[in-house]
Write an enzyme that holds these catalytic residues in place. Structure first.
Site, short mmCIF file in Angstrom:
data_model
loop_
_atom_site.label_atom_id
_atom_site.label_comp_id
_atom_site.label_asym_id
_atom_site.label_seq_id
_atom_site.Cartn_x
_atom_site.Cartn_y
_atom_site.Cartn_z
N GLU A 41 0.83 -1.21 0.00
CA GLU A 41 0.00 0.00 0.00
C GLU A 41 0.86 1.26 0.00
OE1 GLU A 41 -3.14 0.04 -0.45
OE2 GLU A 41 -3.94 -1.87 0.24
N GLU A 94 -12.39 0.27 -10.13
CA GLU A 94 -11.92 -0.64 -11.20
C GLU A 94 -12.82 -0.71 -12.42
OE1 GLU A 94 -12.08 -1.46 -7.97
OE2 GLU A 94 -9.95 -1.42 -7.44
N ARG A 151 0.38 3.76 -3.18
CA ARG A 151 -0.28 5.04 -2.89
C ARG A 151 0.73 6.18 -2.76
NH1 ARG A 151 -5.93 3.70 0.10
NH2 ARG A 151 -5.80 1.45 -0.06
#
Ligand SMILES: *[C@@H]1O[C@H](CO)[C@@H](O)[C@H](O)[C@H]1NC(C)=O
Ligand SMILES: *[C@@H]1O[C@H](CO)[C@@H](O)[C@H](O)[C@H]1NC(C)=O
Length: 576
Positions: free
Chosen positions: A170, A482, A174
């Site tokens: 992550e 998505e 990010r």
């Protein structure tokens, strides 16, 4: 006097020619490294427990001319333009609304809670939403907000955290992805400096006995010089999804250690690709300690696996096609997926769509579990990119059907929003699949059982099943991107305006259900017409969902897919 001047001129010209020859001889990447200063710190002086003697180098030479992804768009009509710009402004307004809420209530915190206005620490306490949104601010032309955010980034210390361990995956997608993308867009060296600082912290995740990365980085322990264990059970997304970010960091700094680290992982994926019970596919879980990818028997493009696959064709793009390993891996896994993983659900209105399912051999022979995750909805976009740049070109049709499968998930719900996970009855034949009510009911019974002896009508109502659906496994909507991501790629790749219409339909439903006074909120159960809002908003809302929407309604050359490649958090990185 005149003669002297001629001589001077001649000397000057010779010098100029010599200088330009010298520059031409340098590789272009060597020339362009920006000057950045990373201050000495415990991370810069830390010694590796497992030093590497020679780094693998980025492939050299000129990038190959890869086929174009983007359709050659015609000039739009005045009417098309005004509709498009109206929609684009609506998305920009939604972004501004969110940004205001974050800035006024949760500035510098990881996340804003969109109902209560409180904040939430999720990833490192390094202002996740702020860093994740930098490139969106730039792309939407919000220059003042961007400058303010970059000034704040300058004060973030990525070398220490209030978290005990860092989530390597992550943090990479990010923060590192966010910083690199904002740097690629703006050339502001503050951003690259921060990326290098953070990159050096993350790099230590690879300091293990076999150089396979850990997933949880206990950063204090690492600074103390302690040994890190290689996980014997790792999700492939967690080890295979740092490649774009680390490669870009090496491209931008000339320091090969980052690329070397991820290339070792890619090489292992390459070596292991034919070893599972479905050759071509890597199982969701692998043993990185033993470097054994063959033992586990579950396969999917959904959560825990997704971006490990997504990054393969994208590495082909970021390296300019200079390393054939990636296109070979893509070709193999996409053939296996077409054969085993994609299926056609039975739809009442005869939509000819595809869904990316789940394969397991846990309880016997290999079986397709007909479930769909929102996380897996990126697959349409991946296949479109693969079809255009690696081939076969005909897969573009499969890509469209996959994107349509997720759109079907949206339009089938009363709220107009697809749930996080659901199951849908597969067709018995892919070529002809007429709606068959009896077959649907049988599939529902098989999936859910009927312990309370309900009538079929009651059973369907109790479980809020739309026609074709056989179970809502997880009814939440987490503000995920998505499905819109695939629609974005399909629109840019085909020029077909139906994708803009589909995106708008999805947006109208999302805005209606998720908007709050402060920002936008997750939903508890999208099978209700008016789903209950949940006090949570992850940073991918501004990083991904709103960015993809904005780009669907922008001029098609804004962040052209022929010049940029998106990481799995929708951060565009510049292609060679
Ligand atoms: C996050 O950092 C801020 C300071 O920037 C601090 O006030 C806060 O307590 C930290 N949060 C956690 C959960 O440690
Ligand atoms: C519909 O499905 C049922 C149950 O699978 C099957 O018996 C029947 O033949 C199907 N009907 C048609 C028209 O295919």
């Amino acid at each position: 006097m005149a003669r002297l001047r001629v001589r001077q001129l001649l000397i000057l010209m010779i010098l100029l020619i010599a200088a330009s020859l010298f520059y031409i001889n340098q590789s272009p990447t060597q020339l362009r490294f920006p000057q950045i200063l990373v201050k000495p710190s415990p991370w810069t002086i830390r010694r590796m427990n497992h030093p590497i003697s020679t780094y693998q180098q980025l492939p050299r030479g000129n990038p190959r001319r890869l086929p174009k992804i983007q359709y050659a768009f015609e000039v739009e009509t005045a009417e098309q333009k005004s509709t498009r710009e109206f929609r684009q402004r609506a998305i920009e307004d939604a972004f501004r609304h969110t940004w205001h809420g974050y800035r006024n209530h949760a500035w510098l915190e990881d996340e804003l809670r969109p109902l209560s206005g409180e904040s939430k620490t999720t990833f490192g306490n390094w202002s996740a939403t702020l860093v994740d949104s930098l490139d969106s601010l730039w792309i939407m032309g919000l220059q003042d907000e961007f400058d303010e955010a970059v000034a704040a980034v300058a004060n973030i210390d990525f070398e220490t955290s209030t978290d005990v361990f860092l989530n390597v995956f992550e943090t990479t997608i990010r923060y590192l992805g966010g910083l690199l993308s904002a740097y690629d867009l703006s050339s502001n060296t503050v951003l690259l400096t921060k990326a290098v600082q953070l990159g050096n912290v993350l790099y230590t995740a690879f300091d293990t006995s076999n150089h396979m990365p850990t997933y949880m980085l206990f950063w204090k322990s690492v600074l103390d010089g302690n040994e890190q264990e290689v996980p014997d059970r790792a999700a492939i997304a967690n080890i295979g999804s740092m490649s774009l970010e680390f490669t870009r960091l090496s491209q931008l700094t000339g320091d090969m250690k980052y690329y070397d680290a991820i290339q070792r992982v890619s090489d292992l994926f390459y070596d292991q690709q034919d070893n599972s019970i479905v050759p071509g596919l890597w199982p969701i879980w692998v043993n990185t300690a033993e470097e054994d990818f063959a033992s586990e028997v579950e396969f999917s493009f959904g959560g825990m696996a997704d971006s490990a696959y997504e990054y393969v064709p994208k590495m082909h793009l970021l390296l300019g096609g200079r390393k054939s390993e990636y296109s070979k891996m893509y070709s193999k896994f996409i053939e296996a997926a077409k054969k085993h993983l994609f299926y056609r659900p039975m739809t009442r209105d005869g939509q000819d769509v595809l869904i990316s399912g789940f394969l397991t051999a846990k309880d016997g022979p290999l079986t397709l579990v007909p479930s769909v995750q929102h996380l897996g909805c990126f697959v349409g976009g991946m296949v479109a990119i693969g079809a255009k740049t690696i081939g076969p070109f005909e897969d573009l049709e499969i890509a469209a059907k996959l994107a349509d499968g997720c759109f079907w998930g949206y339009e089938s719900m009363t709220s107009g929003i697809m749930p996080e996970t659901f199951a849908a009855a597969p067709c018995t034949s892919e070529s002809a699949c007429p709606w068959n009510e009896t077959a649907w009911h049988e599939a529902v019974l098989k999936q859910l059982g009927n312990s309370h002896d309900l009538s079929m009508e009651e059973l369907i109502e109790q479980h809020n099943l739309a026609p074709g659906f056989i179970q809502i496994i997880d009814g939440r909507y987490l503000l995920r991107p998505e499905a819109l991501e695939s629609i974005f790629v399909l629109y840019r790749a085909t020029g077909d305006k139906q994708w803009q219409e589909k995106a708008w339909k999805i947006w109208v439903a999302i805005e209606k259900a998720t908007k709050t006074d402060l920002a936008f909120a997750q939903l508890e159960d999208v099978t209700f017409a008016e789903p209950k809002q949940v006090d949570s908003m992850e940073s991918f809302w501004t990083a991904e969902t709103l960015k993809y929407l904005y780009l669907i309604f922008s001029e098609p050359d804004l962040i052209s897919l022929d010049e940029w490649v998106f990481n799995t958090e929708a951060h565009p990185l510049r292609r060679p």
